[in-house]
Enzyme design. Structure first.
Site, PDB file in Angstrom:
ATOM      1  N   HIS A 128      -7.753 -20.147  -3.934  1.00 55.33           N
ATOM      2  CA  HIS A 128      -7.168 -19.788  -5.230  1.00 55.33           C
ATOM      3  C   HIS A 128      -8.190 -19.821  -6.351  1.00 55.33           C
ATOM      4  CE1 HIS A 128      -6.934 -23.954  -6.891  1.00 55.33           C
ATOM      5  NE2 HIS A 128      -6.674 -24.317  -5.643  1.00 55.33           N
ATOM      6  N   CYS A 146      -6.882 -27.616  -0.961  1.00 55.31           N
ATOM      7  CA  CYS A 146      -7.050 -26.167  -1.080  1.00 55.31           C
ATOM      8  C   CYS A 146      -8.492 -25.834  -1.461  1.00 55.31           C
ATOM      9  CB  CYS A 146      -6.082 -25.608  -2.119  1.00 55.31           C
ATOM     10  SG  CYS A 146      -4.360 -25.602  -1.584  1.00 55.31           S
TER      11      CYS A 146
END
Length: 549
Positions: A448, A467
């Protein structure tokens, strides 16, 4: 499958013998057993290795590896594969070259590849036993070189998405069969084609030649050295930097016995730090001193286990794919097996490690909202909410019940919250930035964008909660999209509204881990073992327990 084919072959062979017997029997005659053609000696050995070859070290015929061995001979009509002495010699030469791959040639019983004159007088069964044993060595070496010596699933397991992964046995059989008559070709095809593997193998071979040359006395412990300081350890430090190749022959402002921690020495220390995954500040602190005192044998061990990791990684790669390098905190896009674009990343902290996995990027979330994961809710958000009642409003965070319906923050007991979720709306302060790049996995991780772009300038970037934060995330989106997709995606981003977008052409992704690399100048770069995986892998390597297919 190979075993089933072999069994079918045997059944057909037996059935044809029975048919011939029946054809030669008159009606009304009593059927007597007709002499049948004996199975080829190699086939007999493959079916009864323990009985026919009690003195030969052969594997359990119930293993999948034995199925590959069976299939290998089946493709050659169960003929002897290694009759010619020159053929064995060529195989032996390739096995010896495995030393440069960090593998121990003695593991493959080189003494068995010395055909003598007496072998020509051996019985057919004895010759078949010896031949099967050599084929076993050949297949095992190809397997270790192409897929790894140790069991990755036990040591550093990688999660595979459904439908992802290759048939290891079929791959091994095809490799062995295609290169059987030319061992050099077989081993060349088995060896990973990644540039990183090729370069690291070359540097490993060079370091092996230096293994017996000491780097000098270790630098003693003491206070952090800074430019301008006078310290009795400096001459020892200078000699070690010189022998390690970071300083030219002590001169150029650096005297052999000078106690001055000069700018020249500090620059050499900074170069060492940069190549060893440390903050390149030019100061000799405890971590830098400890790393500097690592000798050649320890570095050989580190390179050896990373060549093994790269064999694992290479087996799971595709010509076009995304590769996330965890310890290097970078992302690389490959096209036609060549790296065409890369960028920096931020990966998981040691206590919230980014998982190793192989999946397929298939979806984008444009202008994403962010649902706070349970761990972050408990460890990060709740303490802040308790300290600051306005925290949720200031950061645009909604409180939802488990059905996804908004509820009032005032209705929640923040000392013991139950049945709630926090969701941050899309916008410039959202932790996911403008895009989340998603792929199936059970860990709720993805790539992301991030508003914390200043963190990409850090030397160590194990900063996230699992992440992977991507620098230039929108550029990555552009890389993933086809030409017809770019304008629609750009328009959706411009609306600021949260939207899901499925890619026309999904892209494989592999998240891997290795602690040694080669830079653009061909120099070894040692990495920090951020998740402390090296010790267990090194212990398994030293234990010398190879896995089997």
């Amino acid at each position: 499958m190979l075993f089933k084919k072999s069994v079918l072959c045997l059944l057909l062979w037996g059935a044809s013998s029975l048919a011939r017997a029946l054809a030669n029997t008159e009606v009304g005659e009593t059927l007597t057993e007709a002499p049948s053609t004996p199975a080829p000696p190699v086939l007999q050995v493959l079916e009864r290795p323990a009985t026919l070859c009690p003195q030969t070290q052969l594997l359990d015929p119930d293993t999948p590896f034995w199925q590959v061995l069976h299939g290998f001979y089946q493709r050659h009509a169960y003929a002897l594969a290694w009759q010619e002495a020159q053929h064995q010699s060529r195989l032996k030469a390739e096995l010896e070259h495995l030393a440069d791959d960090g593998l121990d040639p003695e593991l493959y019983h080189l003494d068995l590849l010395q055909p003598s004159a007496s072998e020509s007088h051996a019985s057919e069964i004895a010759a078949a036993c010896a031949d099967v044993q050599i084929s076993q060595i050949y297949l095992m070496a190809l397997r270790h070189l192409s897929q790894g010596l140790l069991d990755q699933s036990r040591l550093e397991p990688i999660w595979y998405a459904e439908g992802v992964g290759k048939d290891r046995l079929s791959t091994l059989l095809n490799l062995a069969d295609q290169g059987w008559n030319n061992p050099a070709q077989a081993f060349s095809q088995a060896r990973p084609s990644l540039d990183l593997y090729t370069n690291l193998r070359r540097l490993y071979a060079q370091l092996r030649q230096k293994a017996g040359k000491p780097l000098g006395q270790p630098v003693p412990a003491g206070p952090t050295l800074r430019p301008g300081m006078d310290d009795e350890r400096v001459p020892v430090l200078v000699q070690r930097l010189y022998k390690a190749g970071y300083l030219k022959k002590p001169s150029n402002g650096v005297e052999d016995n000078s106690r001055l921690y000069s700018d020249t020495v500090a620059k050499a220390v900074a170069a060492f730090q940069k190549r060893n995954g440390l903050s390149a500040d030019g100061l000799l602190g405890e971590q830098t001193r400890t790393t500097l005192n690592i000798d050649h044998s320890a570095r050989l061990d580190q390179l050896r286990i990373n060549l093994e990791r790269l064999r694992w990684v290479a087996y799971d790669t595709e010509p076009d794919m995304l590769l996330v390098d965890v310890t290097g905190a970078r992302l690389i896009y490959y096209r036609n097996q060549q790296p065409v674009w890369s960028t920096r990343t931020q990966v998981g902290q040691p206590d919230r490690a980014t998982p190793l996995l192989r999946s397929t990027v298939n979806r984008l979330t444009l202008n994403p909202t962010w649902t706070v994961p349970p761990t972050i809710l408990k460890e990060d958000k709740l303490p802040r909410i308790r300290r600051n009642p306005s925290y949720l409003q200031q950061h645009g965070i909604q409180v939802l019940n488990l059905e996804g319906q908004p509820i009032s923050p005032s209705s929640v007991d923040w000392n013991n919250p139950k049945g709630i979720r926090l969701r941050q709306q899309a916008g410039p302060n959202n932790p996911l930035g403008q895009v989340a790049i998603r792929f199936p996995n059970p860990f709720a991780v993805y790539l992301h964008d991030t508003p914390s772009r200043h963190l990409f300038s850090r030397d160590t970037r194990a900063l996230s909660s699992g992440c992977v934060r991507v620098e230039q995330a929108l550029k990555l989106v552009d890389v993933l999209l086809t030409d017809p997709e770019r304008d629609p995606v750009k328009q959706i981003l411009g609306t600021g509204k949260t939207s899901q977008y499925r890619l026309d052409q999904p892209v494989p992704i592999l998240i891997g881990y290795w602690t040694a690399d080669v830079d653009s100048k061909g120099q070894i770069q040692y990495r920090a073992d951020v998740y402390q995986k090296d010790p267990a892998l090194l212990a398994a390597w030293r234990a010398g327990r190879p896995s089997l297919p």
